[in-house]
Design an enzyme around this catalytic site. Structure first.
Site, PDB file in Angstrom:
ATOM      1  N   HIS A 384       0.815  -1.215   0.000  1.00 56.29           N
ATOM      2  CA  HIS A 384       0.000   0.000   0.000  1.00 56.29           C
ATOM      3  C   HIS A 384       0.850   1.266   0.000  1.00 56.29           C
ATOM      4  O   HIS A 384       0.327   2.378  -0.082  1.00 56.29           O
ATOM      5  CB  HIS A 384      -1.021  -0.019   1.155  1.00 56.29           C
ATOM      6  CG  HIS A 384      -0.498   0.418   2.478  1.00 56.29           C
ATOM      7  ND1 HIS A 384      -0.149  -0.459   3.463  1.00 56.29           N
ATOM      8  CD2 HIS A 384      -0.289   1.651   2.990  1.00 56.29           C
ATOM      9  CE1 HIS A 384       0.266   0.205   4.525  1.00 56.29           C
ATOM     10  NE2 HIS A 384       0.183   1.492   4.262  1.00 56.29           N
ATOM     11  N   ASP A 432      -0.271  -7.390   1.768  1.00 53.86           N
ATOM     12  CA  ASP A 432       0.319  -6.047   1.752  1.00 53.86           C
ATOM     13  C   ASP A 432       1.844  -6.160   1.748  1.00 53.86           C
ATOM     14  O   ASP A 432       2.510  -5.901   2.751  1.00 53.86           O
ATOM     15  CB  ASP A 432      -0.184  -5.286   2.991  1.00 53.86           C
ATOM     16  CG  ASP A 432       0.046  -3.795   2.885  1.00 53.86           C
ATOM     17  OD1 ASP A 432       0.439  -3.337   1.789  1.00 53.86           O
ATOM     18  OD2 ASP A 432      -0.174  -3.089   3.893  1.00 53.86           O
ATOM     19  N   GLY A 528       2.847   6.385   8.623  1.00 52.20           N
ATOM     20  CA  GLY A 528       4.208   6.769   8.260  1.00 52.20           C
ATOM     21  C   GLY A 528       5.214   5.682   8.592  1.00 52.20           C
ATOM     22  O   GLY A 528       6.326   5.686   8.101  1.00 52.20           O
ATOM     23  N   SER A 530       4.374   2.547   8.078  1.00 52.76           N
ATOM     24  CA  SER A 530       4.013   1.471   7.149  1.00 52.76           C
ATOM     25  C   SER A 530       5.172   1.033   6.293  1.00 52.76           C
ATOM     26  O   SER A 530       6.007   1.851   5.899  1.00 52.76           O
ATOM     27  CB  SER A 530       2.918   1.946   6.200  1.00 52.76           C
ATOM     28  OG  SER A 530       1.688   1.641   6.738  1.00 52.76           O
ATOM     29  N   GLY A 531       5.176  -0.229   5.981  1.00 54.68           N
ATOM     30  CA  GLY A 531       6.228  -0.766   5.129  1.00 54.68           C
ATOM     31  C   GLY A 531       7.487  -1.083   5.905  1.00 54.68           C
ATOM     32  O   GLY A 531       8.343  -1.811   5.439  1.00 54.68           O
TER      33      GLY A 531
END
Ligand code: ARG
Length: 581
Positions: A384, A432, A528, A530-531
């Protein structure tokens, strides 16, 4: 990274453990001895003695599902985290109460013009406080001044002419004991410092140069020597009035900021995702002017259909491989007390900042998501985070998004691969996971250094309840636009069963997701982050176990963070990266 709401108030003197700018420099609480215990509790739900939760040489005793620390005499607290209150109010008059290792575990240090033994009487030049043959001049107003011999300086002439620091001052062992603003440093072993629970036994002797003195030091990888001071009865810290050693002119290099000063424009990227799935908000422009510019988010929608992978070069054997994975070599771990602190340099060398700008534009890049280096040319992140209308680059080895560090490596992204079954629905995100292929320069993408290393891919599951680590520049409870410094925190792996219970996420989780955090709330990843990585350790090796994906709010009760279960995607990852580096 979401921390506990009260952090801003109770985490005062955590300079030593990292946290500072984001949460202010001051201490708000004075005498609240046990105020922090619940924070410790939150960090130790497993109640195990391994790793030893007791600080300052405390001995851990396991009691059913709890632990008990037997503290050395001068420390108290559930984890022996605080110096004992040995000085009653007034014991040392106007002086400092210093803790010592033997009974009565304290001694008074008078600050001239107050005289020993009790620091209650004023005797400006008796005994002479000036060192190095400095002359003491008794001034009329009960004060004194030291007239120093040539080249000596400092309030007591204690600083010799060639007192200076090199680099960031880690090796500094000089005698400056005054801040840039002229405040006198507190001794590292003063009760006032130790009482705040922020300080380890290092106050009595450490390889970092700390000890029973008040000289400025840089024990935590800051940019220059600093010290604690007392201001308005509060504990604060500040940089010191230290001189940088002259460097030979030929070796001086000027740091050039990577980004232009132009104000970034809004990124066309935000949530089409329902309230439940907290998406990143591209909020931290990587400016160099020291300010964070909040951005309004645009209404453009994040792709909800899988984006076809950007064609990548099929084989690359040219790039160098790394020597290790999952073996950080952090600069110095003095003490980690609370969850959610400014990360120690080198502690998460695989953490990357993924930065974007509109495709083909000349705008500056800005942080959008975290990512994890798994090979010299490959970064693992959340699907995402990827939008094909962006140009991507990654910053490796950096801690501060606003400044270019010497340890930073900036590498462009050559292509992105999103999981073919990535799907966002109104209340969930499936598969994801995505890969970024980095662009090699002279046959090299990321260079392996103390601050840039790959993490290992997991081989087997970690047990529920394992304490793992999350890190990122995402939103905090005090800064919704994210943190300038990389923060980290410890979270616990939560069983699928518990996390799928009705009061948590009921039927939302599939086997490609897992939860981690605390059902009590508090410590969590956030927008922020994320990932970015959730890593767990086994045999001193760190494995990327989860990718920050989504959550209902941040740090809410019964709403822990949800992470992509990397283990499930090993085949997918290996298929995509093949034998490449
Ligand atoms: N989706 C968020 C992001 O894009 C991550 C949210 C994680 N939320 C949480 N409560 N752990 O940055």
């Amino acid at each position: 990274m979401h921390l506990l709401n009260v952090f801003a108030n109770v985490l005062f003197a955590t300079k030593i453990s990292g946290l500072k700018a984001e949460f202010g420099r001051s201490d708000d609480s004075d005498d609240d001895d046990d105020a922090n215990d619940w924070l410790f509790e939150l960090q130790s739900l497993r109640g195990k003695c391994s790793p030893n939760p007791c600080l300052n040489g405390g001995v851990c005793d396991e009691k059913r599902n709890h632990f008990k620390c037997k503290c050395p005499k001068q420390f108290v607290g559930r984890r022996c985290e605080r110096g004992k209150r040995v000085c009653k109010r007034g014991t040392c008059g106007a002086g400092l109460c210093l803790l010592t290792l033997s009974p009565p575990y304290y001694k008074c240090k008078c600050i001239p013009p107050f005289a020993p033994p009790n620091c209650k009487t004023i005797a400006p030049c008796d005994p002479n406080p000036c060192q190095n043959n400095g002359k003491c001049v008794d001034e009329d107003d009960d004060d004194f001044e030291c007239i120093c011999p040539d080249g000596f300086r400092g309030q007591y002439c204690q600083v010799d002419p060639d007192d200076c620091y090199e680099g960031d001052g880690q090796s500094y062992r000089g005698k400056v004991s005054e801040t840039e603003e002229g405040d006198e440093c507190l001794d590292w072993n003063s009760e006032f410092v130790l009482d705040k629970g922020s300080f380890p036994a290092a106050a009595f002797a450490s390889s970092e140069g700390l000890g029973p003195h008040n000289f400025c030091r840089n024990p935590d990888g800051d940019k220059k020597p600093w010290c604690f001071i007392k201001k308005n009865r509060r504990l604060r810290w500040d940089y010191c009035n230290v001189r940088k050693c002259p460097t030979p002119a030929t070796t001086t290099t000027k740091m050039v900021p990577t980004t232009a000063k132009a104000r970034p424009t809004t990124i066309a990227f935000t949530d089409s995702i329902p309230p439940f799935v907290t998406t990143f908000q591209p909020n931290i422009p990587t400016t160099t002017d020291g300010s964070i510019t909040p951005e309004s988010t645009s209404s453009a929608q994040l792709a909800t259909t899988p984006v076809p992978p950007t064609p990548l070069p099929t084989k690359d054997t040219s790039t160098k491989s790394f020597l290790t994975c999952g073996k950080p070599n952090p600069k110095k771990q003095i003490n980690r007390i609370y969850g959610g602190l400014k990360a120690i340099p080198g502690a998460h060398p695989w953490q990357v900042s993924i930065q974007v700008k509109p495709k083909g534009s000349i705008q500056q890049y800005r942080h959008i998501c975290g990512g994890t280096l798994i090979k010299p040319c490959w970064v693992l992140t959340a699907a995402h985070c990827i939008n094909k209308n962006q140009d991507y680059r990654v910053i490796l080895g950096g801690l501060n998004l606003m400044q270019k560090d010497q340890t930073d490596q900036t590498v462009l992204v050559e292509g992105t691969i999103i999981h073919e079954k990535f799907k966002e629905t109104t209340d969930n995100v499936y598969n994801d996971i995505a890969l970024l292929k980095l662009k090699a320069t002279n046959g090299e993408c990321a260079k392996e250094t103390q601050f840039v290393k790959a993490v290992c891919l997991p081989k087997e599951p970690f047990a529920d309840g394992t304490e793992c680590s999350i890190s990122g520049w995402g939103a905090t409870d005090t800064s919704e636009y994210g943190s300038v410094h990389l923060l980290d925190a410890q979270v616990l792996l939560i069983s699928q069963e518990v996390c799928s219970s009705n009061k948590v996420y009921s039927s939302l989780l599939d086997d490609g997701m897992f939860c981690a955090g605390y059902l009590k709330g508090g410590v969590d990843s956030c927008q922020g982050d994320s990932g970015g990585p959730l890593t767990c350790m086994r045999n001193q090796t760190h494995y990327i176990y989860g990718i920050v994906s989504w959550g209902d709010g941040c740090g809410e009760k019964n709403k822990p963070g949800v992470y992509t279960r990397v283990l499930k995607y090993l085949d997918w990852i290996n298929e995509k990266i093949g034998g490449t580096q």
